[in-house]
Every structure is written in C-alpha cells, then in structure tokens.
Design an enzyme around this catalytic site. Structure first.
Site, PDB file in Angstrom:
ATOM      1  N   HIS A 109       0.841  -1.199   0.000  1.00  0.00           N
ATOM      2  CA  HIS A 109       0.000   0.000   0.000  1.00  0.00           C
ATOM      3  C   HIS A 109       0.874   1.245   0.000  1.00  0.00           C
ATOM      4  CE1 HIS A 109      -3.629  -2.247   1.094  1.00  0.00           C
ATOM      5  NE2 HIS A 109      -4.304  -1.129   1.030  1.00  0.00           N
TER       6      HIS A 109
ATOM      7  N   HIS B 261      -0.713  -3.513   9.028  1.00  0.00           N
ATOM      8  CA  HIS B 261       0.742  -3.407   8.943  1.00  0.00           C
ATOM      9  C   HIS B 261       1.339  -2.916  10.248  1.00  0.00           C
ATOM     10  CE1 HIS B 261       1.292  -4.230   4.713  1.00  0.00           C
ATOM     11  NE2 HIS B 261       0.261  -3.455   4.442  1.00  0.00           N
TER      12      HIS B 261
END
Length: 166
Positions: free
Chosen positions: A93, A140
């Site tokens: 991302h 994350h």
C-alpha cells in the site's frame, strides 16, 4: 509504536482509517493507474504513460513476489479489517500509492510549476494518512509502512531520472 497508534487515536478514527486503507488497496490503486494511463494516452504523453505502466508493474512484482516472501513477516494480530492475506513487510500500500501520488505530483509540477508545493503536499498528507490508517487497522506494522515508503520513493526517483533523461 503500532499499539500506541491504536490507543492514542480515538475509536471514532476507525471509519476514516478503514476508508483510507481501502482507498489504497489493489483494485482501487489499479483503477487509478488505468485511469492515469487513459488520460496520458489521450494527451499523447507516451513517456509518462510508459513510466507509470512499468514502474507500477515493477513495484507490484518487487513487493509481492520478491520482498514480502523474502522477509516473511506476519501481519499484526486482531486487525480491524477482513480479508488480509500474505506477508506484511514491506507495505505494498505504502510503496505503490507513494509512487503513484508522487508521479502525479511530478507530472503536474512539470506542466504547472506553481502547483508543485501544493501537489506534493497533498500527496504527502495522503500518504501519512494511509500509513497511519494501515497501522491503526492492524494491516501493517510501522516498520512495514516506513519500508514501503522507502521502496516507493526509490522507484519514484529512478522513474523521474528516466523521464528527465529521455
């Protein structure tokens, strides 16, 4: 640090974090790349079109096929989003979206130099929001996002070098 982000930010941030996280996922980012290619093609900006196509494809392969399997880092426990799979480090991302937003800023700044600061400022703000959101939703670790930014910026720098030399 990851736990601190979840505890410091209020629970009301969760919808914003989820929206920000999903706005950078592969189908959305892929659609933005496709739209970018169509717009650039419409205006016959072939070098820029090639740059976006090859750099985004390269970063996708580098992150998902090389770096994530190599480092083999598990995602955080108890995410606030569903359907997470694969490895965590580095964040695709962060890498892919930084590359795309910075390339947009670069293209805009080359045509309208007075918008350079604004365009990069918006890109940086979006990347900060996306990074914090990725950690907040538990997709994350902070290190994943920071490494993703580094990879994305490195590919961006190489791409800009290519554009300026050709």
């Amino acid at each position: 640090m990851s736990k601190m982000i979840r505890t410091v930010l209020p629970r009301e941030f969760a919808p914003v974090a989820k929206l920000s996280y999903f706005s950078g996922n592969a189908p959305v980012a892929g659609s933005l790349v496709f739209i970018s290619l169509m717009v650039l093609g419409r205006y016959h900006r072939w070098r820029e079109m090639k740059a976006i196509a090859f750099s985004t494809l390269f970063i996708l392969i580098l992150i998902d096929r090389v770096l994530k399997p190599f480092f083999d880092v598990a995602r955080p426990d108890n995410p606030l989003v569903l359907h997470l799979s694969g490895h965590s480090f580095p964040s695709g991302h962060a890498a892919g979206n930084l590359l795309l937003y910075f390339l947009w800023s670069y293209f805009l700044a080359t045509k309208r130099p007075t918008l350079r600061g604004l365009s990069y400022g918006v890109a940086i703000a979006l990347m900060i929001l996306m990074g914090i959101s990725s950690v907040y939703v538990g997709a994350h670790w902070v290190s994943d996002v920071l490494a993703g930014y580094c990879v994305g910026y490195a590919i961006y720098a190489v791409t800009v070098r290519y554009l300026e030399r050709s």
